[in-house]
Write an enzyme that holds these catalytic residues in place. Structure first.
Site, PDB file in Angstrom:
ATOM      1  N   HIS A  83     -67.884 -17.045 -32.931  1.00 19.71           N
ATOM      2  CA  HIS A  83     -66.638 -16.876 -32.179  1.00 19.71           C
ATOM      3  C   HIS A  83     -65.466 -17.644 -32.799  1.00 19.71           C
ATOM      4  CE1 HIS A  83     -64.334 -15.721 -28.693  1.00 19.71           C
ATOM      5  NE2 HIS A  83     -64.107 -16.970 -28.327  1.00 19.71           N
ATOM      6  N   ASP A 127     -70.624 -13.177 -33.214  1.00 17.62           N
ATOM      7  CA  ASP A 127     -70.024 -13.768 -32.018  1.00 17.62           C
ATOM      8  C   ASP A 127     -70.891 -13.460 -30.798  1.00 17.62           C
ATOM      9  OD1 ASP A 127     -68.388 -14.680 -29.988  1.00 17.62           O
ATOM     10  OD2 ASP A 127     -66.579 -13.703 -30.727  1.00 17.62           O
ATOM     11  N   SER A 184     -59.742 -14.939 -28.561  1.00 16.33           N
ATOM     12  CA  SER A 184     -60.556 -15.088 -27.362  1.00 16.33           C
ATOM     13  C   SER A 184     -59.698 -14.751 -26.129  1.00 16.33           C
ATOM     14  CB  SER A 184     -61.135 -16.503 -27.288  1.00 16.33           C
ATOM     15  OG  SER A 184     -62.139 -16.581 -26.303  1.00 16.33           O
TER      16      SER A 184
END
Length: 721
Positions: free
Chosen positions: A692, A660, A572
């Site tokens: 995610h 995601d 991320s």
């Protein structure tokens, strides 16, 4: 370094994933207070079944001596969404979810007394609402009323029946189109609350009447709100509930504590409501004191960074007078309280005196439990040894019952362990008596760790927040003293999150495989005061990169690691930093691996469930009508890792979840194509059905083992030169 074979890597992974994590706990005290029954629920990965399992454990403890008189379990539990004991302890309510023969979810509400099951209710057959929402840390609630006649919960609003224009049921008179039967709307887009909340469309308040089996859906609240975190008010007169605005459209809510929201009091008898919270604040986690005289809740500013330092507020329920108990903390030196930061809250936080409460919060690079006096506003940190202020382990709070603290303690080299604290006097923490139900703390022998303080270099200090520092956690593997281990530089996501010293399966696995790990809490991490969070807005891709560079340089200068064998890992925003680092420091890293990385802010802003994140972190104002125009797009591009694509030559492993919503797979695909076109060594792994977090057991296993394989391959290339 001795490089492990793949079979040895798999064995190492199995060893570090065997440790369970307690997710909840409760205690019962017998009438003479001589014994305690401790019941705890745990979560563990089952690699062979490729799923996470839950199980129960029980301990019978002598309350005076702390001696464990007996223990039972583990006993696996399945299909439970909720399991709540009534206030008297005489009843228990359970919500179970199964797959039927058509592979569709079915939910049942079960009521038990102390000896038997009293009833089972097929929720769907009542046709009052959709699914009861699980305990997802956002909307889910499931609460007994004080009289034990009612259950309060959150469910999805009932969906109308939808038919095609070509359906044989179409009415010639056109009278079949109503709220129960909509014709031709089968393909209408339905907004959800985004990443990991894709089944949450319009959560509503519901009350189940236990004696009559009737469900009452509470409709006298604004229809453009989604409701959650509901609790009963005194005397069952009403309900306190958080509400998030659905209009003009929904933004992703998971991990986004700053969303527009308010706290309502719904008066059931008068069929009216009032707003308790302040305008311009985002609210969470209302909770009444045991004597029902005080309501506390938490808030942060509406908008901006996604996880900010929170305030704790108190409302005197009789007078409705409001007071800030704990204010937002701007800045705190190392030893001082840095403020309240949290994504979740234990169900029971109050002591019996209705004055003191306990909270878990981030405290720089540790997770701490604090005790707050809601009358004096005093905050104290709880430690196992009151004279040892340098306890580098981390604590989580499972709850408070009567005068007992239920804690989970761990460290990077200590698996999770339950600890009970008997608090005879909340004003004097040195008198806490500690009970260890599972015996002495276990120490893992394959890693040691230390917390390192860093000062930004003169050219990277923030002009407004010059006094800020940051930290990193260095984990060293067990290796021959004559060998310098390779290093993995690990950056967290968020960016407003933090690495703490709690047991970390990924870090433990890396060390088990012979790698040192540097976990960097760059400025912008939570637990360091609100100023740290604000300092990063408008500076991503610059300040955070400078901090990671600075921490790595300090470690390299200590001669603790092989500075020719440095690797980069993160997901991320940690992936954002991974690609930035290999682009801005092209000769530093042997290889990189990244999970769902943010690559191009200019394309992310129109595809993510949280476009406001892009605006906020780039220092731009956001409102619901904001678009990335020709003035904004160049600024987003300049902050993006992809802006450095022509400098990247480091081999890259991409680990991408195809479901995601936060950082869509198009980001990884964009990077993959750009690297391939430039002849950079890249491996691209995609995981269907994964969001995610990439937390499905089989996916997580594949990601971790492939990461070490990737690093080992390039480590071997280095050793042959």
């Amino acid at each position: 370094m001795v490089v492990l074979q793949v079979s040895e890597v798999i064995a190492a992974y199995r060893e570090v994933t065997i440790f369970p994590n307690p997710t909840s706990a409760s205690i019962s005290i017998n009438d003479n207070e001589k014994t305690i029954l401790l019941e705890s629920k745990w979560s563990q990965r089952d690699l062979d079944r490729k799923e996470k399992i839950s199980f129960l454990r029980s301990h019978i403890i002598n309350s005076a001596t702390g001696e464990v008189l007996g223990q039972f379990g583990p006993q696996e539990i399945k299909h439970e969404l909720w399991n709540k004991t009534s206030p008297s302890g005489k009843l228990r309510a359970v919500v179970r979810q199964y797959k039927d023969k058509n592979n569709e979810d079915k939910q049942y509400l079960e009521i038990f007394d102390s000896t038997k099951k009293l009833k089972t209710i097929d929720i769907h057959s009542l046709e009052k609402h959709g699914k009861i929402l699980e305990n997802n840390g956002q909307f889910g609630s499931f609460e007994w009323s004080p009289s034990e006649k009612y259950l309060l919960y959150i469910a999805e609003k009932k969906k109308p029946k939808i038919s095609s224009f070509l359906s044989s049921k179409y009415c010639k008179e056109g009278n079949c189109v109503d709220e129960e039967n909509k014709i031709g709307d089968e393909f209408e887009y339905s907004e959800t609350w985004g990443e990991q909340l894709t089944e949450c469309v319009q959560p509503i308040l519901c009350i189940f009447d236990v004696p009559t089996n009737e469900v009452n859906v509470l409709n006298n609240l604004p229809s453009d709100d989604s409701f959650g975190q509901a609790i009963w008010s005194p005397d069952e007169a009403g309900i306190i509930v958080c509400a998030w605005k659905n209009v003009p459209y929904k933004l992703g809510l998971k991990f986004c504590c700053q969303r527009r929201s308010m706290l309502y009091f719904l008066d059931i008898q008068k069929q009216s409501y009032e707003i308790l919270s302040e305008v311009g604040r985002a609210v969470r986690f209302p909770c009444f004191s045991p004597d029902m005289t005080k309501l506390v809740y938490f808030d942060v500013p509406d908008g901006g960074a996604h996880n900010q330092c929170a305030r704790l507020l108190k409302i005197d329920w009789k007078t409705k007078q409001k007071q800030v108990v704990v204010e937002q903390v701007s800045y705190a030196p190392e030893s001082e309280f840095p403020g309240i930061y949290m994504y979740d809250l234990a169900r029971n936080i109050w002591f019996d005196d209705s004055i003191h409460l306990a909270l878990a919060t981030s405290w720089r690079s540790t997770s701490a439990v604090i005790l707050i006096n809601t009358d004096t506003c005093e905050v104290k940190r709880i430690t196992l040894n009151a004279t040892n202020k340098k306890d580098f382990g981390s604590f989580g709070l499972l709850g408070v019952q009567k005068n007992f603290l239920l804690l989970v303690h761990s460290a990077l080299n200590q698996p999770f362990q339950l600890i009970i604290g008997k608090v005879s006097c909340p004003n004097n923490l040195e008198t806490i008596e500690w009970i260890y139900p599972d015996g002495p703390i276990q120490i893992l022998d394959w890693l040691t760790f230390s917390i390192i303080q860093h000062k930004p270099s003169c050219d990277s200090k923030h002009s407004k927040y010059e006094s800020l520092d940051y930290e990193s956690i260095l984990c060293m593997p067990k290796v021959d003293s004559n060998i310098l281990p390779p290093l993995i530089v690990f950056t967290h996501g968020g960016p407003n999150s933090v690495f703490d010293t709690s047991f970390n399966m990924i870090t433990s696995f890396f060390c088990k495989c012979g790698y040192a790990v540097l976990m960097v809490n760059y400025r912008g991490s939570i637990g360091f005061g609100q100023d740290s969070i604000l300092s990063l807005t408008g500076n991503i891709g610059v300040q955070d990169v400078q901090d990671v560079k600075g921490a790595l340089l300090e470690i390299s200068n200590k001669n603790l690691i092989d500075d020719k064998s440095i690797f980069k890992f993160g997901g991320s925003h940690g992936g954002f930093l991974t690609i930035h680092m290999i682009g801005q420091c092209p000769d530093t890293f042997r290889a990189a691996a990244t999970r769902n990385p943010v690559v191009n802010l200019a394309s992310l802003v129109s595809t993510s469930d949280i476009p406001d994140w892009v605006f906020a972190q780039c220092g731009l104002a956001f409102n619901y009508s904001s678009v990335a125009d020709d003035q904004i797009l160049p600024r987003l591009w300049l902050r993006s890792p992809l802006a450095y694509i022509n400098q990247i030559k480091t081999p890259v492993l991409l680990l991408i979840g195809l479901d995601d919503k936060r950082v869509p797979p198009s980001q990884g695909n964009e990077l993959y194509k750009a690297l391939k076109a430039r002849g950079v060594n890249v491996k691209y792994l995609t995981y269907p059905g994964n969001n995610h977090s990439l937390s499905e057991v089989e996916t997580e296993t594949d990601c971790m083992i492939n990461t070490i394989k990737w690093f080992n391959t390039h480590l071997l290339c280095n050793s042959r030169q």
